[in-house]
Design a protein around this motif. Structure first.
Motif, PDB file in Angstrom:
ATOM      1  N   SER A   1      39.610 -66.498   5.586  1.00  0.00           N
ATOM      2  CA  SER A   1      40.224 -67.739   6.665  1.00  0.00           C
ATOM      3  C   SER A   1      40.913 -66.550   7.454  1.00  0.00           C
ATOM      4  O   SER A   1      40.979 -65.792   7.063  1.00  0.00           O
ATOM      5  CB  SER A   1      41.246 -68.180   5.024  1.00  0.00           C
ATOM      6  N   ARG A   2      41.419 -67.359   8.208  1.00  0.00           N
ATOM      7  CA  ARG A   2      42.189 -67.203   9.143  1.00  0.00           C
ATOM      8  C   ARG A   2      43.789 -67.807   9.735  1.00  0.00           C
ATOM      9  O   ARG A   2      43.371 -69.213  10.114  1.00  0.00           O
ATOM     10  CB  ARG A   2      41.594 -66.483  10.458  1.00  0.00           C
ATOM     11  N   THR A   3      45.313 -67.053   9.140  1.00  0.00           N
ATOM     12  CA  THR A   3      45.824 -68.251   9.810  1.00  0.00           C
ATOM     13  C   THR A   3      45.846 -68.245  11.351  1.00  0.00           C
ATOM     14  O   THR A   3      46.462 -66.567  12.102  1.00  0.00           O
ATOM     15  CB  THR A   3      47.115 -67.331   9.091  1.00  0.00           C
ATOM     16  N   ILE A   4      46.544 -69.556  11.928  1.00  0.00           N
ATOM     17  CA  ILE A   4      46.409 -68.840  13.577  1.00  0.00           C
ATOM     18  C   ILE A   4      47.417 -69.732  13.693  1.00  0.00           C
ATOM     19  O   ILE A   4      48.338 -69.091  15.254  1.00  0.00           O
ATOM     20  CB  ILE A   4      45.751 -70.258  13.899  1.00  0.00           C
ATOM     21  N   HIS A   5      48.839 -70.166  12.900  1.00  0.00           N
ATOM     22  CA  HIS A   5      49.958 -70.985  13.437  1.00  0.00           C
ATOM     23  C   HIS A   5      50.919 -70.547  11.970  1.00  0.00           C
ATOM     24  O   HIS A   5      50.344 -71.344  11.075  1.00  0.00           O
ATOM     25  CB  HIS A   5      49.500 -72.130  13.969  1.00  0.00           C
ATOM     26  N   GLN A   6      52.374 -69.727  12.143  1.00  0.00           N
ATOM     27  CA  GLN A   6      52.849 -69.963  10.828  1.00  0.00           C
ATOM     28  C   GLN A   6      54.547 -70.431  11.412  1.00  0.00           C
ATOM     29  O   GLN A   6      54.823 -69.922  11.575  1.00  0.00           O
ATOM     30  CB  GLN A   6      52.497 -69.264   9.665  1.00  0.00           C
ATOM     31  N   ASP A   7      55.439 -71.383  10.729  1.00  0.00           N
ATOM     32  CA  ASP A   7      56.528 -71.071  11.026  1.00  0.00           C
ATOM     33  C   ASP A   7      56.931 -72.004  10.280  1.00  0.00           C
ATOM     34  O   ASP A   7      56.622 -72.465   9.039  1.00  0.00           O
ATOM     35  CB  ASP A   7      56.767 -72.148  12.345  1.00  0.00           C
ATOM     36  N   GLN A   8      58.695 -72.919  10.084  1.00  0.00           N
ATOM     37  CA  GLN A   8      59.002 -73.099   8.308  1.00  0.00           C
ATOM     38  C   GLN A   8      58.292 -74.153   8.704  1.00  0.00           C
ATOM     39  O   GLN A   8      58.991 -74.987   7.067  1.00  0.00           O
ATOM     40  CB  GLN A   8      60.905 -73.403   8.916  1.00  0.00           C
ATOM     41  N   HIS A   9      57.594 -75.396   9.426  1.00  0.00           N
ATOM     42  CA  HIS A   9      57.553 -76.108   9.270  1.00  0.00           C
ATOM     43  C   HIS A   9      55.915 -76.742   8.986  1.00  0.00           C
ATOM     44  O   HIS A   9      55.570 -77.630   8.402  1.00  0.00           O
ATOM     45  CB  HIS A   9      57.714 -77.181   9.920  1.00  0.00           C
TER      46      HIS A   9
ATOM     47  N   TYR B   1      54.472 -71.619  21.912  1.00  0.00           N
ATOM     48  CA  TYR B   1      54.101 -72.788  21.826  1.00  0.00           C
ATOM     49  C   TYR B   1      53.006 -71.460  21.092  1.00  0.00           C
ATOM     50  O   TYR B   1      52.654 -70.058  21.345  1.00  0.00           O
ATOM     51  CB  TYR B   1      52.970 -73.275  22.537  1.00  0.00           C
ATOM     52  N   THR B   2      51.756 -71.923  20.461  1.00  0.00           N
ATOM     53  CA  THR B   2      50.460 -71.531  20.368  1.00  0.00           C
ATOM     54  C   THR B   2      48.763 -72.234  20.941  1.00  0.00           C
ATOM     55  O   THR B   2      49.601 -74.169  20.909  1.00  0.00           O
ATOM     56  CB  THR B   2      50.596 -72.009  18.868  1.00  0.00           C
ATOM     57  N   HIS B   3      48.255 -72.078  21.698  1.00  0.00           N
ATOM     58  CA  HIS B   3      47.011 -71.945  22.256  1.00  0.00           C
ATOM     59  C   HIS B   3      45.873 -71.512  22.112  1.00  0.00           C
ATOM     60  O   HIS B   3      45.485 -70.018  22.075  1.00  0.00           O
ATOM     61  CB  HIS B   3      47.282 -71.736  24.072  1.00  0.00           C
ATOM     62  N   ILE B   4      45.246 -72.565  21.055  1.00  0.00           N
ATOM     63  CA  ILE B   4      43.963 -71.903  20.946  1.00  0.00           C
ATOM     64  C   ILE B   4      43.053 -73.110  21.601  1.00  0.00           C
ATOM     65  O   ILE B   4      42.859 -73.611  21.651  1.00  0.00           O
ATOM     66  CB  ILE B   4      43.628 -71.931  19.865  1.00  0.00           C
ATOM     67  N   LEU B   5      42.321 -72.248  22.777  1.00  0.00           N
ATOM     68  CA  LEU B   5      41.116 -73.223  24.018  1.00  0.00           C
ATOM     69  C   LEU B   5      40.023 -74.149  22.811  1.00  0.00           C
ATOM     70  O   LEU B   5      39.939 -74.995  23.343  1.00  0.00           O
ATOM     71  CB  LEU B   5      40.796 -72.370  24.949  1.00  0.00           C
ATOM     72  N   ASP B   6      40.078 -73.404  21.929  1.00  0.00           N
ATOM     73  CA  ASP B   6      38.548 -73.926  21.448  1.00  0.00           C
ATOM     74  C   ASP B   6      38.542 -73.689  19.691  1.00  0.00           C
ATOM     75  O   ASP B   6      37.771 -72.444  19.199  1.00  0.00           O
ATOM     76  CB  ASP B   6      37.163 -73.783  21.953  1.00  0.00           C
ATOM     77  N   LEU B   7      38.510 -73.932  18.933  1.00  0.00           N
ATOM     78  CA  LEU B   7      38.927 -74.101  17.370  1.00  0.00           C
ATOM     79  C   LEU B   7      37.256 -73.358  16.752  1.00  0.00           C
ATOM     80  O   LEU B   7      37.325 -72.784  15.890  1.00  0.00           O
ATOM     81  CB  LEU B   7      39.571 -75.668  16.600  1.00  0.00           C
TER      82      LEU B   7
END
Length: 107
Positions: free
Chosen positions: A23-31, A4-10
């Motif tokens: 820009s900052r990629t915070i999550h990337q997967d096949q979906h 999982y990816t957890h960011i407390l406060d975007l």
């Protein structure tokens, strides 16, 4: 690797630059690809399209957004779903933080 990816406060995960766009990629997967954007006041993302459906979620600030031939206002809390290939652009009136979600095929 975590499942999982957890960011407390975007709002704390990226700071709008003094001048420009960050820009900052915070999550990337096949979906899904999730990208945080920080725009300084007066920045413009010129008209373009995305090859996948996308969601823009404005977290902070004010902007004008063009979606096809429609112009809409965006501020903290604004949520916009766009189908693939919809021409769109952004012009900020204040510093802006935005979460962009690119929805990839589930194949």
């Amino acid at each position: 690797m975590s499942a999982y990816t957890h960011i407390l406060d975007l709002l704390q995960a990226i700071e709008p630059p003094a001048d420009g766009t960050l820009s900052r990629t915070i999550h990337q997967d096949q979906h899904l690809k999730a990208v945080l954007f920080g725009f300084s006041k007066g920045q413009e993302l010129s008209e373009h399209t995305a090859s996948t459906p996308a969601i823009m979620h404005f977290l902070k600030g004010e902007a004008s957004v063009t979606l096809g031939s429609d112009g809409v206002d965006a501020s903290a809390g604004t949520w916009i779903h766009m189908p693939a290939q919809l021409p769109h652009s952004i012009k900020t009136r204040t510093p802006v933080l935005m979460l962009l979600l690119l929805l990839k095929s589930a194949t």
